[in-house]
Design an enzyme around this catalytic site. Structure first.
Site, PDB file in Angstrom:
ATOM      1  N   ARG A  55       0.933  -1.251   0.137  1.00 57.77           N
ATOM      2  CA  ARG A  55       0.199  -0.473  -0.291  1.00 57.77           C
ATOM      3  C   ARG A  55       0.821   1.517   0.143  1.00 57.77           C
ATOM      4  O   ARG A  55       0.075   2.777   0.236  1.00 57.77           O
ATOM      5  CB  ARG A  55      -1.196  -0.182   1.535  1.00 57.77           C
ATOM      6  CG  ARG A  55      -2.107  -1.313   1.303  1.00 57.77           C
ATOM      7  CD  ARG A  55      -2.921  -0.960   2.063  1.00 57.77           C
ATOM      8  NE  ARG A  55      -3.946  -0.207   2.686  1.00 57.77           N
ATOM      9  CZ  ARG A  55      -5.078   0.074   1.468  1.00 57.77           C
ATOM     10  NH1 ARG A  55      -5.753  -0.949   0.701  1.00 57.77           N
ATOM     11  NH2 ARG A  55      -5.431   1.377   1.686  1.00 57.77           N
ATOM     12  N   CYS A  62      -4.343  36.607  16.083  1.00 54.44           N
ATOM     13  CA  CYS A  62      -4.491  35.700  16.873  1.00 54.44           C
ATOM     14  C   CYS A  62      -4.256  35.521  18.502  1.00 54.44           C
ATOM     15  O   CYS A  62      -3.316  36.798  18.974  1.00 54.44           O
ATOM     16  CB  CYS A  62      -2.822  34.842  16.412  1.00 54.44           C
ATOM     17  SG  CYS A  62      -2.289  33.625  17.521  1.00 54.44           S
ATOM     18  N   ASN A  85      -8.418  26.400  28.918  1.00 53.30           N
ATOM     19  CA  ASN A  85      -8.543  26.958  27.764  1.00 53.30           C
ATOM     20  C   ASN A  85      -9.883  27.214  27.424  1.00 53.30           C
ATOM     21  O   ASN A  85     -10.410  26.865  28.623  1.00 53.30           O
ATOM     22  CB  ASN A  85      -8.788  25.021  27.104  1.00 53.30           C
ATOM     23  CG  ASN A  85      -8.643  25.360  25.818  1.00 53.30           C
ATOM     24  OD1 ASN A  85     -10.185  25.550  25.024  1.00 53.30           O
ATOM     25  ND2 ASN A  85      -8.035  24.382  24.855  1.00 53.30           N
ATOM     26  N   CYS A 142      11.086  -4.985  31.441  1.00 53.16           N
ATOM     27  CA  CYS A 142      10.653  -4.052  30.953  1.00 53.16           C
ATOM     28  C   CYS A 142      10.585  -3.738  30.077  1.00 53.16           C
ATOM     29  O   CYS A 142      12.026  -3.774  29.763  1.00 53.16           O
ATOM     30  CB  CYS A 142      10.839  -2.453  32.048  1.00 53.16           C
ATOM     31  SG  CYS A 142       9.942  -1.627  31.117  1.00 53.16           S
ATOM     32  N   HIS A 176       1.894  25.710  20.440  1.00 55.79           N
ATOM     33  CA  HIS A 176       1.139  25.314  21.653  1.00 55.79           C
ATOM     34  C   HIS A 176       0.831  23.864  21.599  1.00 55.79           C
ATOM     35  O   HIS A 176       0.618  22.938  20.975  1.00 55.79           O
ATOM     36  CB  HIS A 176      -0.051  25.886  21.988  1.00 55.79           C
ATOM     37  CG  HIS A 176      -1.459  25.956  20.552  1.00 55.79           C
ATOM     38  ND1 HIS A 176      -1.525  25.834  19.733  1.00 55.79           N
ATOM     39  CD2 HIS A 176      -2.455  24.623  20.513  1.00 55.79           C
ATOM     40  CE1 HIS A 176      -2.335  24.820  18.372  1.00 55.79           C
ATOM     41  NE2 HIS A 176      -3.041  24.155  20.156  1.00 55.79           N
TER      42      HIS A 176
HETATM   43  P1  AMP Z   1      -6.326  23.312  18.963  1.00 53.77           P
HETATM   44  O1  AMP Z   1      -6.438  22.785  18.530  1.00 53.77           O
HETATM   45  O2  AMP Z   1      -4.997  21.582  18.726  1.00 53.77           O
HETATM   46  O3  AMP Z   1      -5.203  24.744  18.546  1.00 53.77           O
HETATM   47  O4  AMP Z   1      -5.356  24.205  20.399  1.00 53.77           O
HETATM   48  C1  AMP Z   1      -5.795  25.329  20.679  1.00 53.77           C
HETATM   49  C2  AMP Z   1      -7.066  25.313  21.582  1.00 53.77           C
HETATM   50  O5  AMP Z   1      -6.613  26.288  22.171  1.00 53.77           O
HETATM   51  C3  AMP Z   1      -8.294  24.729  21.995  1.00 53.77           C
HETATM   52  O6  AMP Z   1      -8.321  23.734  22.279  1.00 53.77           O
HETATM   53  C4  AMP Z   1      -8.961  26.026  22.152  1.00 53.77           C
HETATM   54  O7  AMP Z   1     -10.100  25.509  22.639  1.00 53.77           O
HETATM   55  C5  AMP Z   1      -8.361  27.020  22.413  1.00 53.77           C
HETATM   56  N1  AMP Z   1      -8.734  28.471  22.893  1.00 53.77           N
HETATM   57  C6  AMP Z   1      -8.706  28.652  21.441  1.00 53.77           C
HETATM   58  N2  AMP Z   1      -8.785  30.098  21.763  1.00 53.77           N
HETATM   59  C7  AMP Z   1      -8.543  30.309  22.198  1.00 53.77           C
HETATM   60  C8  AMP Z   1      -8.026  31.212  23.972  1.00 53.77           C
HETATM   61  N3  AMP Z   1      -8.364  32.592  23.259  1.00 53.77           N
HETATM   62  N4  AMP Z   1      -7.939  31.672  25.025  1.00 53.77           N
HETATM   63  C9  AMP Z   1      -7.356  30.129  25.381  1.00 53.77           C
HETATM   64  N5  AMP Z   1      -7.884  29.570  24.796  1.00 53.77           N
HETATM   65  C10 AMP Z   1      -8.296  28.941  23.045  1.00 53.77           C
HETATM   66 ZN    ZN Z   2      10.945   0.250  32.100  1.00 49.01          ZN
HETATM   67 ZN    ZN Z   3      -0.384  33.782  17.306  1.00 51.90          ZN
END
Ligand code: AMP
Ligand code: ZN
Ligand code: ZN
Length: 343
Positions: free
Chosen positions: A27, A49, A81, A207, A177
């Protein structure tokens, strides 16, 4: 060595997860051609952002920052979050009697838990792998500090640290992040892993994560960690970074080991970026439960798992829990071992 083209399919059972994986080279393209067609490079949303320096007011409350002294600029922020999966204000996770019928004998808990975000850099254009080894180590120490804070809650049973990079790996924001979710239960993947490691220990007296992998699977080593493609990798170019010391919990690592892990994690991320065209990826810290009756944690061993997202999980995988991996681990390891990286 046989290439993908002339190897026959093979089924391998993982001693750590207990799951079967089908290795199916038919594949695949050649491993060296296995590049992401949709690189995870961030589109630039500077200004809008919430994670950029200067936009702190757009974020949910801060938990702590690095360095703590507010008179200097922050390098890492750990924040709540804004859209948490679980509610930190529920106090505990007792059985939820008010679930409202239909559940039969199902266990229903109130959704207590924590969902935090770790902003790894103030700069929108910088990825984790662009930071210095020491700075990546500081991000790892921020995870550790937050995990230790979360463990002070008796009803927290498992803390998952993870990173999504790129839209098809689940990232909704491109600013670098990671996330931490603290749960009032032990997820079934985790209990299955602990049970498999325990069984292996009882059967062999060893282990399986303390054993050094074969040279064919090895990618790199540092003073305290080994990185390799697991013998039963469920995804192409999956990488595990395993501490040499037998330890069940990630949060037990010290500053020195965190800096060492920072270097090896950066190296692995640079390698997949070069060899696989900046693929979307996830990494997860696979640690052990806390405050729980899960027996014999003594036979468990934590590790960091990196999964480039190059294939699609579809009907067969959803139905069976059995992944099809088109790239043999030995060939993936060779591709990753042989690339030269400028650190
Ligand atoms: P991801 O979706 O993996 O990119 O993770 C980004 C996370 O940031 C998500 O779980 C969002 O809920 C969270 N998020 C988005 N905007 C904000 C904000 N302004 N403050 C805190 N968390 C946020
Ligand atoms: Zn171990
Ligand atoms: Zn940024």
């Amino acid at each position: 060595m046989m290439t993908s083209q002339n190897r026959l399919p093979q089924l391998r059972k993982d001693a750590i997860t207990g799951r079967w994986v089908v290795f199916s080279p038919a594949r695949a393209k050649r491993p060296s051609d296995f590049k992401s067609k949709a690189p995870a490079t961030a589109s630039d949303h500077r200004g809008r952002c919430p994670f950029c320096s200067g936009n702190e007011h757009m974020c949910a409350p801060q938990i702590f920052r690095v360095p703590p002294d507010p008179s200097s600029d922050w390098k890492i922020r750990v924040i709540e979050n804004l859209y948490p999966a679980l509610d930190r204000n529920l106090k505990d996770a007792d059985f939820d009697g008010g679930g409202g019928g239909g559940g039969g004998d199902a266990d229903v808990l109130r959704g207590f838990g924590f969902h935090d975000v770790v902003i790894e850099t103030p700069d929108h254009s910088v990825h984790l792998s662009d930071l210095s080894p020491r700075e990546v180590g500081d991000v790892i120490l921020a995870y550790k500090k937050r995990v230790e804070q979360l463990l002070t809650f008796d009803s927290i049973k498992y803390v998952q640290v993870f990173k999504n990079h790129g839209a098809s790996a689940g990232a909704s924001l491109s600013h670098s992040h990671s996330q931490i979710i603290a749960l009032p239960i032990v997820p079934s993947n985790v209990s299955a892993r602990i049970e498999c490691l325990r069984e292996h220990f009882h059967q062999t007296g060893k282990c399986c994560l303390c054993e050094v992998p074969s040279n064919e699977l090895l990618i790199d080593e540092s003073a305290h960690f080994v990185s390799f493609v697991p013998f039963v990798a469920s995804s192409p170019f999956e990488i595990w970074i395993v501490p040499r010391d037998h330890s069940p919990h990630f949060h037990e690592l010290d500053d020195n080991k965190a800096a060492d892990l920072g270097g090896l994690l950066k190296l692995m991320l640079r390698k997949i970026s070069i060899q696989l065209n900046d693929p979307p990826f996830n990494f997860m810290i696979q640690t052990s439960p806390v405050h729980t009756s899960v027996s014999e944690l003594g036979s468990t061993h934590w590790y960091l798992q990196i999964v480039p997202q190059l294939t699609i999980v579809a009907g067969f995988e959803v139905a069976t829990g059995c992944h099809i991996n088109p790239v043999f681990p030995e060939e993936a390891a060779k591709v990753l071992r042989e690339v030269h990286v400028q650190m």
